[in-house]
Design a protein around this motif. Structure first.
Motif, PDB file in Angstrom:
ATOM      1  N   HIS A 227       0.835  -1.212   0.000  1.00 54.57           N
ATOM      2  CA  HIS A 227       0.000   0.000   0.000  1.00 54.57           C
ATOM      3  C   HIS A 227       0.867   1.259   0.000  1.00 54.57           C
ATOM      4  N   ALA A 230       2.073   1.739  -3.401  1.00 53.56           N
ATOM      5  CA  ALA A 230       1.016   2.265  -4.267  1.00 53.56           C
ATOM      6  C   ALA A 230       0.851   3.768  -4.082  1.00 53.56           C
ATOM      7  N   TRP A 234       1.187   6.653  -6.941  1.00 55.69           N
ATOM      8  CA  TRP A 234       0.215   7.697  -7.249  1.00 55.69           C
ATOM      9  C   TRP A 234       0.863   9.079  -7.194  1.00 55.69           C
ATOM     10  N   GLY A 271       0.959   0.913 -13.730  1.00 60.18           N
ATOM     11  CA  GLY A 271      -0.011   0.928 -12.643  1.00 60.18           C
ATOM     12  C   GLY A 271      -1.071  -0.148 -12.810  1.00 60.18           C
ATOM     13  N   GLY A 274       0.455  -3.413 -11.899  1.00 57.49           N
ATOM     14  CA  GLY A 274       0.654  -3.491 -10.454  1.00 57.49           C
ATOM     15  C   GLY A 274      -0.609  -3.866  -9.700  1.00 57.49           C
ATOM     16  N   TYR A 275      -1.723  -3.244 -10.042  1.00 56.81           N
ATOM     17  CA  TYR A 275      -2.968  -3.542  -9.330  1.00 56.81           C
ATOM     18  C   TYR A 275      -3.486  -4.938  -9.682  1.00 56.81           C
TER      19      TYR A 275
END
Length: 329
Positions: A227, A230, A234, A271, A274-275
């Protein structure tokens, strides 16, 4: 007209010796720089394949593959072949770096700045080879593995700069955008490096230890570190969007705006990978794609930063026909 015989110093220095007999074109020098960059990315991806297949200790020791064999043995099977193959790829990387050094040294005129960048690449490759050996001998210590990846990231940075410099001169750099925009690029670059470093912590505490045996992991909660990673991602995305918008506002050169656009595209793809990998319990192929994406993001960020200044190629002045100096030559 006969060429002067090589001096003793030139014979002892093979690079100078070859430079006296070979003059590569600027295209060859650029291709050599590109080869070093491609191989610096390839060694990261194949290193990830070693870890994802659980082959990190496929070779029992270092620099040999076993105490009695320099190469992988039949008893070591698939894992030994994977690990030994990755070690062999280091020689290919070294050859690519050596080609770049040789091409940069032999080009006319000789640009010391390009040669110096090549030797920096060589030092990083050798340092990372030693650190790789330490990693094996310490049983894939996660902190050593993280350092191994960060050194590879440093190599990608130097090879990216080298490729950029082959198309520039050695004059003093001139800004192409206002000062605040350049400062924003520094923040973007630093934040991206932090993002990559945070990724090594996610890897060090995650399930892919690099070998099927019991491997020490970093004492962090994997989900929590993911997290944090992440959030850093962002932040990089926000800075990249800000850079893209600012470059349009200040009417930056078209190539600079194109590089900022490319960065956004790479970040969007990275991204998404990654998710998907996070919510699908880290399938090996997606993890490998994410490692490749990490390299491409780093290159894209550096390319944006490098495009914000220029080093024009110095033009050699040609005397006019009426120049009195011509009559005395």
């Amino acid at each position: 007209m006969h060429k002067a015989p090589p001096t003793i110093g030139a014979v002892l220095n093979p690079f100078a010796f070859i430079a006296g007999r070979w003059t590569p074109s600027p295209r060859i020098v650029r291709r050599a720089a590109l080869a070093a960059l491609v191989m610096s990315v390839a060694i990261v991806v194949t290193g990830g394949a070693v870890r994802l297949t659980g082959s990190g200790l496929g070779c029992d020791t270092w620099p040999k593959c076993t105490d009695d064999s320099l190469i992988a043995t039949q008893e070591q099977g698939f894992h030994g072949a994977i690990e030994f193959g990755n070690r062999m790829l280091t020689y290919v990387l070294s050859a690519a770096v050596g080609w770049y050094i040789l091409a940069a040294r032999s080009a006319k005129p000789w640009r010391r700045s390009l040669t110096k960048l090549g030797w920096i690449q060589f030092v990083i490759v050798m340092a990372n080879a030693v650190l790789g050996g330490i990693t094996v001998r310490t049983g894939l210590n996660p902190y050593s593995v993280a350092g191994h990846f960060l050194l590879a990231t440093a190599l990608i940075a130097v090879t990216t700069v080298s490729l950029q410099r082959t198309g520039e001169g050695d004059t003093a750099s001139r800004p192409r955008v206002p000062g605040p925009v350049r400062k924003l690029s520094w923040v973007l670059t630093a934040t991206t490096f932090v993002l990559i470093a945070a990724g090594t912590i996610v890897t060090g505490s995650g399930p892919h230890a690099g070998d099927s045996s019991e491997i020490r992991r970093m004492p962090f909660d994997w989900a929590a570190t993911a997290h944090v990673h992440a959030v850093a991602a962002w932040l990089v995305c926000a800075l990249a969007v800000a850079m893209w918008l600012v470059l349009r506002v200040v009417d930056a050169p078209a190539d600079t705006r194109a590089r900022a656009r490319d960065l956004l595209i790479v970040l969007l793809a990275q991204g998404g990978i990654g998710y998907v990998q996070f919510f699908s319990e880290l399938p090996e192929l997606l993890v490998a794609a994410h490692m490749l994406g990490s390299c491409l993001v780093w290159i894209a960020v550096l390319r944006v930063a490098l495009s914000l200044r220029e080093r024009p190629v110095a033009q050699v002045e040609i005397p006019a026909q009426g120049d009195p100096q011509l009559s005395s030559v």
